[in-house]
Design a protein around this motif. Sequence first.
Motif, PDB file in Angstrom:
ATOM      1  N   GLY A 362       0.812  -1.208   0.000  1.00 41.12           N
ATOM      2  CA  GLY A 362       0.000   0.000   0.000  1.00 41.12           C
ATOM      3  C   GLY A 362       0.839   1.249   0.000  1.00 41.12           C
ATOM      4  N   GLU A 363       2.009   1.185   0.657  1.00 39.04           N
ATOM      5  CA  GLU A 363       2.908   2.333   0.690  1.00 39.04           C
ATOM      6  C   GLU A 363       3.401   2.677  -0.719  1.00 39.04           C
ATOM      7  OE1 GLU A 363       3.373   0.089   4.626  1.00 39.04           O
ATOM      8  OE2 GLU A 363       3.103  -0.380   2.493  1.00 39.04           O
ATOM      9  N   ALA A 364       3.708   1.645  -1.511  1.00 40.86           N
ATOM     10  CA  ALA A 364       4.183   1.887  -2.877  1.00 40.86           C
ATOM     11  C   ALA A 364       3.076   2.482  -3.739  1.00 40.86           C
ATOM     12  CB  ALA A 364       4.696   0.586  -3.488  1.00 40.86           C
ATOM     13  N   TYR A 365       1.856   1.990  -3.576  1.00 49.85           N
ATOM     14  CA  TYR A 365       0.745   2.534  -4.359  1.00 49.85           C
ATOM     15  C   TYR A 365       0.460   3.989  -3.977  1.00 49.85           C
ATOM     16  CZ  TYR A 365      -0.624  -1.635  -6.918  1.00 49.85           C
ATOM     17  OH  TYR A 365      -0.645  -2.681  -7.799  1.00 49.85           O
ATOM     18  N   TYR A 395      -2.647   3.247   6.974  1.00 57.49           N
ATOM     19  CA  TYR A 395      -1.509   4.037   6.509  1.00 57.49           C
ATOM     20  C   TYR A 395      -1.958   5.489   6.401  1.00 57.49           C
ATOM     21  CZ  TYR A 395       2.620   5.250   3.678  1.00 57.49           C
ATOM     22  OH  TYR A 395       3.778   5.811   3.197  1.00 57.49           O
ATOM     23  N   ALA A 396      -1.644   6.276   7.422  1.00 55.89           N
ATOM     24  CA  ALA A 396      -2.137   7.653   7.500  1.00 55.89           C
ATOM     25  C   ALA A 396      -1.680   8.491   6.313  1.00 55.89           C
ATOM     26  CB  ALA A 396      -1.685   8.299   8.808  1.00 55.89           C
ATOM     27  N   THR A 397      -0.476   8.239   5.815  1.00 58.32           N
ATOM     28  CA  THR A 397       0.046   9.025   4.699  1.00 58.32           C
ATOM     29  C   THR A 397      -0.856   8.929   3.472  1.00 58.32           C
ATOM     30  OG1 THR A 397       2.320   8.790   5.465  1.00 58.32           O
ATOM     31  CG2 THR A 397       2.014   9.315   3.149  1.00 58.32           C
ATOM     32  N   TYR A 402      -4.180  11.664  -0.197  1.00 53.54           N
ATOM     33  CA  TYR A 402      -5.388  11.555  -1.026  1.00 53.54           C
ATOM     34  C   TYR A 402      -6.355  12.700  -0.722  1.00 53.54           C
ATOM     35  CZ  TYR A 402      -9.693   9.597  -2.993  1.00 53.54           C
ATOM     36  OH  TYR A 402     -10.857   9.410  -3.699  1.00 53.54           O
ATOM     37  N   SER A 403      -6.515  13.013   0.550  1.00 49.45           N
ATOM     38  CA  SER A 403      -7.486  14.049   0.931  1.00 49.45           C
ATOM     39  C   SER A 403      -6.937  15.445   0.681  1.00 49.45           C
ATOM     40  CB  SER A 403      -7.876  13.902   2.400  1.00 49.45           C
ATOM     41  OG  SER A 403      -6.741  14.007   3.249  1.00 49.45           O
ATOM     42  N   ALA A 404      -5.768  15.745   1.252  1.00 53.40           N
ATOM     43  CA  ALA A 404      -5.260  17.119   1.244  1.00 53.40           C
ATOM     44  C   ALA A 404      -4.636  17.505  -0.092  1.00 53.40           C
ATOM     45  CB  ALA A 404      -4.243  17.300   2.366  1.00 53.40           C
ATOM     46  N   GLU A 405      -3.992  16.554  -0.760  1.00 53.46           N
ATOM     47  CA  GLU A 405      -3.325  16.883  -2.014  1.00 53.46           C
ATOM     48  C   GLU A 405      -4.230  16.617  -3.218  1.00 53.46           C
ATOM     49  OE1 GLU A 405      -0.468  18.398  -1.960  1.00 53.46           O
ATOM     50  OE2 GLU A 405      -0.310  18.188   0.207  1.00 53.46           O
ATOM     51  N   ARG A 421     -10.099  13.402   8.177  1.00 55.87           N
ATOM     52  CA  ARG A 421     -10.432  13.076   9.578  1.00 55.87           C
ATOM     53  C   ARG A 421      -9.949  11.665   9.917  1.00 55.87           C
ATOM     54  NH1 ARG A 421     -13.188  17.079  11.886  1.00 55.87           N
ATOM     55  NH2 ARG A 421     -14.726  18.295  10.722  1.00 55.87           N
ATOM     56  N   ARG A 422     -10.040  10.764   8.953  1.00 52.12           N
ATOM     57  CA  ARG A 422      -9.523   9.417   9.194  1.00 52.12           C
ATOM     58  C   ARG A 422      -8.011   9.455   9.408  1.00 52.12           C
ATOM     59  NH1 ARG A 422      -9.556   4.626  11.528  1.00 52.12           N
ATOM     60  NH2 ARG A 422      -8.793   2.929  10.232  1.00 52.12           N
ATOM     61  N   ALA A 423      -7.317  10.241   8.595  1.00 53.99           N
ATOM     62  CA  ALA A 423      -5.868  10.372   8.769  1.00 53.99           C
ATOM     63  C   ALA A 423      -5.544  10.883  10.162  1.00 53.99           C
ATOM     64  CB  ALA A 423      -5.297  11.316   7.709  1.00 53.99           C
ATOM     65  N   ILE A 424      -6.339  11.828  10.653  1.00 55.64           N
ATOM     66  CA  ILE A 424      -6.101  12.380  11.988  1.00 55.64           C
ATOM     67  C   ILE A 424      -6.397  11.352  13.066  1.00 55.64           C
ATOM     68  CG2 ILE A 424      -6.911  14.130  13.630  1.00 55.64           C
ATOM     69  CD1 ILE A 424      -7.232  16.010  11.220  1.00 55.64           C
ATOM     70  N   GLU A 425      -7.399  10.511  12.856  1.00 51.21           N
ATOM     71  CA  GLU A 425      -7.639   9.424  13.809  1.00 51.21           C
ATOM     72  C   GLU A 425      -6.422   8.512  13.906  1.00 51.21           C
ATOM     73  OE1 GLU A 425     -11.097   7.252  12.807  1.00 51.21           O
ATOM     74  OE2 GLU A 425     -12.496   8.807  13.452  1.00 51.21           O
ATOM     75  N   LEU A 426      -5.753   8.301  12.782  1.00 53.35           N
ATOM     76  CA  LEU A 426      -4.586   7.421  12.758  1.00 53.35           C
ATOM     77  C   LEU A 426      -3.320   8.115  13.234  1.00 53.35           C
ATOM     78  CD1 LEU A 426      -5.250   5.766   9.283  1.00 53.35           C
ATOM     79  CD2 LEU A 426      -5.525   4.680  11.517  1.00 53.35           C
ATOM     80  N   ASP A 427      -3.286   9.438  13.115  1.00 52.07           N
ATOM     81  CA  ASP A 427      -2.079  10.200  13.458  1.00 52.07           C
ATOM     82  C   ASP A 427      -2.496  11.506  14.134  1.00 52.07           C
ATOM     83  OD1 ASP A 427       0.562  10.817  13.646  1.00 52.07           O
ATOM     84  OD2 ASP A 427       0.973  10.844  11.491  1.00 52.07           O
ATOM     85  N   PRO A 428      -3.103  11.419  15.321  1.00 53.07           N
ATOM     86  CA  PRO A 428      -3.773  12.589  15.910  1.00 53.07           C
ATOM     87  C   PRO A 428      -2.848  13.719  16.328  1.00 53.07           C
ATOM     88  CG  PRO A 428      -3.794  10.729  17.441  1.00 53.07           C
ATOM     89  CD  PRO A 428      -3.306  10.199  16.132  1.00 53.07           C
TER      90      PRO A 428
END
Length: 725
Positions: A362-365, A395-397, A402-405, A421-428
């Motif tokens: 997933g990191e590579a994709y 994978y918060a990145t 995907y969301s911000a960029e 918001r999901r990214a923030i749940e993973l990396d608050p």
Amino acid sequence: MGDLVIDIPAQRVTRGDEQITLPNLSFDLLKTLIRHSPNVVTHDQLMDEVWPGIVVSQDTVAKRVNLLRTSLGDESANPRYVSLVRGRGYRLAQPVEKLNREPPAGRVVMRATLGGVLALVLVTGLIQLWDDHPAEKSLAILPFSNLSGDQQAQSLTDGIQIDLLTRLVKIGALRVISRTSMQRYRDSDKSIQDIANELGVATVLEGNVQRSSNKIRISVQLTDAQSNKHLWAEDYDRELSAENLFSIQSEISQEIVRALQLVLTGEQNARLAAVPTVNLDAYTEYVMGKQELARRTGPALGRSQRHFEKAIELDPEYALAYVGLADALALQTVFGSLERDASFAPRQAAIDEALQLDPTSGEAYSSLAALRSQQGQQDQAERYYLRAIELSPNYATAFHWYSAEYLAGSGRYRDALPYLRRAIELDPMAPALTAALTRILWKLEKDAEARAAILQGIKQNPQFPFHYGNMAEILQSKGRLGESLLWTHHAATLTPDFLIYRVQECNLHLQLGDDHSAEKCYENVEASFPDQPLASKIDLSLYRMHFREAVDIGEQLAVIDPSPGTRAILARAYLANGMPGIARSIYQDLLPDLFSDKDIEVIPDDVGYVALAGYMLYADGDRDRGNYLFDKALLRMQSMHRVNGPGYAVWDVFIHAARGDRHIAISALRDAIDAGWRDRWWELRFPHYDNLREEPVWNQLMNEIKSDIERQRLWHAAHKDDPLF
């Protein structure tokens, strides 16, 4: 008739093998009906949610509903999907019911019987999915303690946390906090319960590492944060080798799965047991590369790149090292000096190697999606982002980029919000995520929430400059220039080597009518950045109405820095100097489509480019094309906010003044002043507006602006040394 399948991020509707194309507004309408099902959605709700910030009539809503029905093959007389509730609004013909089972691959699956037809609605990425995860299925992995008394063992110790996270991010049934947020708890004296409460998790893994000669001992324990009960603990004593190290980490991961009673597929179990490298030195280089990558500075990213390259040299089959290399290169185009286009080929080569070695990475994709997005291949970018999230749902990145960029960069702010918001749940605790959330909330006109997010971000990370910069931008958009200057100054103080905030501080002095402070500020910036051409200096001459001087400075800068931005500013100087033909030649080179006979399908968020091109054509005698661009720009403004996000400021005033529509121009300026607009107010003194100066109301409005600017300048002088809070 077959099933309907609706994939929200991809904006795709299918029925069997048939793909149904919906315009953006029709798709937004369908999403709104799904979100509120089984309730009736009133006309007012539809207007607010489908056409935010735009005044539309009930007739417009009805026409859009009919378009949606036509696309879906529905009929108003015998509705199967969308039914009218007379006098109230619309709703789905039958309620949508969420399946009471674990969704596949990170998706919420909803089932509805619509008019006797079974319809599956696959809604990817809705925040309700993540809110519905039971609280006990969440985990934070604290930084492991190094008990070796040997700093050389620190990278090995850090690597254990990194590898465990890399394994567990692939499990969708478990929410795992990212390493960025966990680093603040290194050597923390906070209790497990306090840490868990701050991160919103139910379980915490902690451990320590002791290395002695060629042996290693790893001790771990998993704790229920609320009861403080140990769910599982173990000591591992092995010979030190990469194979043994990864074997231990695989066993720890599997024990966590068992302790939390997670049910995994065979593929997920195989990925937990995978060995990323058999070379311990390569692993150490990879860990050091990840540590440098997290610093997000140019020098650190250069070091990160070298660590990943060394890891690849030591083990050419180390897939994650190739991903790290691709990300180090990508981030150097933002935080370093690497040219974006020059990064494409080496990034692609690294990603290709990573996916050849591990097609389920997933990191590579995620890295591939970011690359495709920068290359302008947006359909591929979205597909790869969703694939990354499917493969690595923690994978918060991937969620962040995907969301911000991607989504926010495409103007799809509402779609971006749940993913962020999901990214923030993973990396608050990640400040970059809070900053991205702030900007999306602001562009959705949720100013109060945006400011609250900034204050929360400052509370968590008071030295992160972009929180202060974002607050400054919001205040500036509301015309609160004196306050904006206070916040910008603080951001510039925190990052004296960051040119943007330093220049913005100078610009705000100019906005406040203090051209002498602005001039001194520009001189200081030039002294600090002697190799950076300062195009904003042109504004100082324009402010002083020294138009020939502005042209001279612009011509000098364009020789040193022939970038589109510098040339566009030069063109505006020519225009102010009464030389529209030369201005047109510059713009025609920059934006050839605007000056052709082509129809313009998409108007950019910065409608100023279109308005200026229209003016240049208009002034140069091509009134037909000029009026065409004016009309296109005015139409685009109807779907924009005047001051929020990429607002249109007073470009409508500019167009109406050019056309000689004085009363419309004056009315638009009144509206702008009331909305809080003050950005570059001094341009209203330019010759473009000479035909309005004989209007008393225009002069009254100009005096109102000048009085307010004077008031704010005096306020800033009295409060410039005050604390922000």
